[in-house]
Design a protein around this motif. Sequence first.
Motif, PDB file in Angstrom:
ATOM      1  N   ILE A   1      -2.812  -5.579  -0.843  1.00  0.00           N
ATOM      2  CA  ILE A   1      -4.081  -5.800  -1.554  1.00  0.00           C
ATOM      3  C   ILE A   1      -4.395  -4.619  -2.471  1.00  0.00           C
ATOM      4  CG2 ILE A   1      -6.569  -6.064  -1.241  1.00  0.00           C
ATOM      5  CD1 ILE A   1      -5.995  -7.579   1.320  1.00  0.00           C
ATOM      6  N   VAL A   2      -4.192  -3.407  -1.952  1.00  0.00           N
ATOM      7  CA  VAL A   2      -4.427  -2.220  -2.786  1.00  0.00           C
ATOM      8  C   VAL A   2      -3.471  -2.215  -3.980  1.00  0.00           C
ATOM      9  CG1 VAL A   2      -4.391   0.294  -2.816  1.00  0.00           C
ATOM     10  CG2 VAL A   2      -5.288  -0.913  -0.821  1.00  0.00           C
ATOM     11  N   GLY A   3      -2.215  -2.587  -3.739  1.00  0.00           N
ATOM     12  CA  GLY A   3      -1.252  -2.643  -4.837  1.00  0.00           C
ATOM     13  C   GLY A   3      -1.624  -3.681  -5.879  1.00  0.00           C
ATOM     14  N   TYR A   4      -2.072  -4.858  -5.441  1.00  0.00           N
ATOM     15  CA  TYR A   4      -2.518  -5.881  -6.390  1.00  0.00           C
ATOM     16  C   TYR A   4      -3.693  -5.383  -7.218  1.00  0.00           C
ATOM     17  CZ  TYR A   4       0.285  -9.277  -3.751  1.00  0.00           C
ATOM     18  OH  TYR A   4       1.304  -9.959  -3.153  1.00  0.00           O
ATOM     19  N   ALA A   5      -4.672  -4.744  -6.561  1.00  0.00           N
ATOM     20  CA  ALA A   5      -5.849  -4.249  -7.283  1.00  0.00           C
ATOM     21  C   ALA A   5      -5.461  -3.178  -8.306  1.00  0.00           C
ATOM     22  CB  ALA A   5      -6.868  -3.694  -6.292  1.00  0.00           C
ATOM     23  N   ALA A   6      -4.568  -2.271  -7.922  1.00  0.00           N
ATOM     24  CA  ALA A   6      -4.129  -1.231  -8.862  1.00  0.00           C
ATOM     25  C   ALA A   6      -3.403  -1.842 -10.053  1.00  0.00           C
ATOM     26  CB  ALA A   6      -3.219  -0.232  -8.147  1.00  0.00           C
ATOM     27  N   LEU A   7      -2.574  -2.858  -9.797  1.00  0.00           N
ATOM     28  CA  LEU A   7      -1.858  -3.515 -10.891  1.00  0.00           C
ATOM     29  C   LEU A   7      -2.820  -4.215 -11.837  1.00  0.00           C
ATOM     30  CD1 LEU A   7       1.048  -4.059 -11.871  1.00  0.00           C
ATOM     31  CD2 LEU A   7       0.988  -6.184 -10.562  1.00  0.00           C
ATOM     32  N   GLN A   8      -3.827  -4.890 -11.301  1.00  0.00           N
ATOM     33  CA  GLN A   8      -4.809  -5.567 -12.145  1.00  0.00           C
ATOM     34  C   GLN A   8      -5.646  -4.557 -12.939  1.00  0.00           C
ATOM     35  OE1 GLN A   8      -5.038  -8.686 -12.699  1.00  0.00           O
ATOM     36  NE2 GLN A   8      -4.062  -9.757 -10.999  1.00  0.00           N
TER      37      GLN A   8
ATOM     38  N   LEU B   1       7.031  -8.593  -4.690  1.00  0.00           N
ATOM     39  CA  LEU B   1       7.504  -7.207  -4.809  1.00  0.00           C
ATOM     40  C   LEU B   1       6.421  -6.188  -4.464  1.00  0.00           C
ATOM     41  CD1 LEU B   1       9.703  -7.346  -8.046  1.00  0.00           C
ATOM     42  CD2 LEU B   1      10.467  -7.103  -5.684  1.00  0.00           C
ATOM     43  N   VAL B   2       5.164  -6.474  -4.831  1.00  0.00           N
ATOM     44  CA  VAL B   2       4.097  -5.485  -4.596  1.00  0.00           C
ATOM     45  C   VAL B   2       3.944  -5.174  -3.105  1.00  0.00           C
ATOM     46  CG1 VAL B   2       1.612  -5.085  -4.767  1.00  0.00           C
ATOM     47  CG2 VAL B   2       2.870  -5.944  -6.735  1.00  0.00           C
ATOM     48  N   PRO B   3       3.813  -6.166  -2.195  1.00  0.00           N
ATOM     49  CA  PRO B   3       3.731  -5.816  -0.763  1.00  0.00           C
ATOM     50  C   PRO B   3       5.017  -5.182  -0.236  1.00  0.00           C
ATOM     51  CG  PRO B   3       2.950  -8.056  -1.141  1.00  0.00           C
ATOM     52  CD  PRO B   3       3.622  -7.610  -2.391  1.00  0.00           C
TER      53      PRO B   3
ATOM     54  N   ALA C   1      -7.337  -9.120  -6.751  1.00  0.00           N
ATOM     55  CA  ALA C   1      -6.374  -8.804  -5.690  1.00  0.00           C
ATOM     56  C   ALA C   1      -6.533  -9.748  -4.513  1.00  0.00           C
ATOM     57  CB  ALA C   1      -6.547  -7.354  -5.245  1.00  0.00           C
ATOM     58  N   ALA C   2      -7.776 -10.099  -4.175  1.00  0.00           N
ATOM     59  CA  ALA C   2      -7.994 -11.063  -3.095  1.00  0.00           C
ATOM     60  C   ALA C   2      -7.424 -12.432  -3.456  1.00  0.00           C
ATOM     61  CB  ALA C   2      -9.487 -11.174  -2.804  1.00  0.00           C
TER      62      ALA C   2
END
Length: 454
Positions: free
Chosen positions: A224-231, A183-185, A282-283
């Motif tokens: 990647i930016v979305g994953y980092a913001a979520l974390q 969903l994030v991407p 995120a990576a």
Amino acid sequence: MNNWPKFLPHPASWAKGFALSSGFWLIVSVLLPGYYYYYYRFSAMYWRSISSSDFEGAIAFAWLCQIPLFAFYHWGLAKVAEWVESRSHKQPPTAAVSPWLHWREGIIAFATLPAAIVMGIPAIAFLMLPLRDSSSSIVALILGTAIASAYLYHFGFAKRLKILVKFLWIFYADLLKILELLLVPTITGTPFLKLTIATAPIIPQQLLPLTTFLLVVWVLLSGIVGYAALQYWSAHLVNWAATWWPTDSPGYSRIQARKAWKHNKTAATQSFVRHTTSWHLAANDTTYFIYFYLIAIVCGAIAFVLFGEPSKWSETQEEMLGSAVALVWVAQWHFGGWRREVEIASGEPSGKKRSRDRNLPPADPVAVELNQLAAELGDVRMRAVRKPASTTQKPKSQQAKWYVFRSGKAEGPYTKRQLRDVQQITDRTKVRRGEAEWQRAGEIPELAAFLTQK
């Protein structure tokens, strides 16, 4: 009750069973006119409104009522027990009962009731044989369900159900991780997809492959930016929850351990852009997102060989393919991705590659400096820089690892001697070792010599 028959429920189990059964069926009989009170002809308008209501809604309402009812029962019994203890020992109780323990009894009753009704069907049917009217059938329903409930309480049905729920939760947590990675991407890449669709008519056909490649790159980068913001914000959420989470509530030790992770500590002092742990996580998410698509491509190729072209696949074959992709990815994430995520977030290396000197005592800096001076003067005799473990480690009785429950919170850690000399614990004081469950000090043989006699 050591001589109590093994397969006969204790009186406490019988009391819980009858309370659960009578509370449920009496509420149902009040809400539905076809059982007991209908024959007393209370209010015709009332019964007319009830009879037009939903049967499932009445059952669900009576089922949900068991949570506050049993929480209230447990609260009342706890107050009575505290009163009896204070009167018998002529002093206030050592510690108050946590509110979570009251609600836990309600949740156990809520989970036990459906199984009790299903298991009590034979007893209910047997008791209903001599009955001819519904005014007496309520008694058979109460008795049959109460018998099944008493046996479920006696054999610890709630504990076994908890083990099953924990096992299933691991699988569903991994499935939720799949939804997060997908969903994030999708959300972050939607603006780039719309921009590409809007500009497609004016882009030459020769540049369409380049445009598609750029779209994939931008969707991946935005993911990647979305994953980092979520974390990053999840770390803030855990830190906030750790400030008010009740001590005796489930998950307290786990959420406090998460707060002590490197990911959560640094999130409180660093901005989102400079928070490297969130970007590393995120990576890791992006890596397994790519793995997920590679697994889907491989499983799709296998399905193409087995079933033919995708346009000819049936709905069952598509469900089989989706289930296979999800199961393979869940296994990969559970045994690889999750461990890597914990390693990054906690800041601790995995336990597979440990140095041989990891468990050795620390070197004495004075001995190291004396050895260096001796080497400069040509002396070949060297002092031992590490003391034996027996001299560096404290005895187990002097290790501060015990906590005391005082004034509604945990105090410590203390050594065993501090428990006796400072805290002056008695056999009724609640203590725990590390993150274990709270126990009365008199129930722990290890503390028998450190109890204060009062």
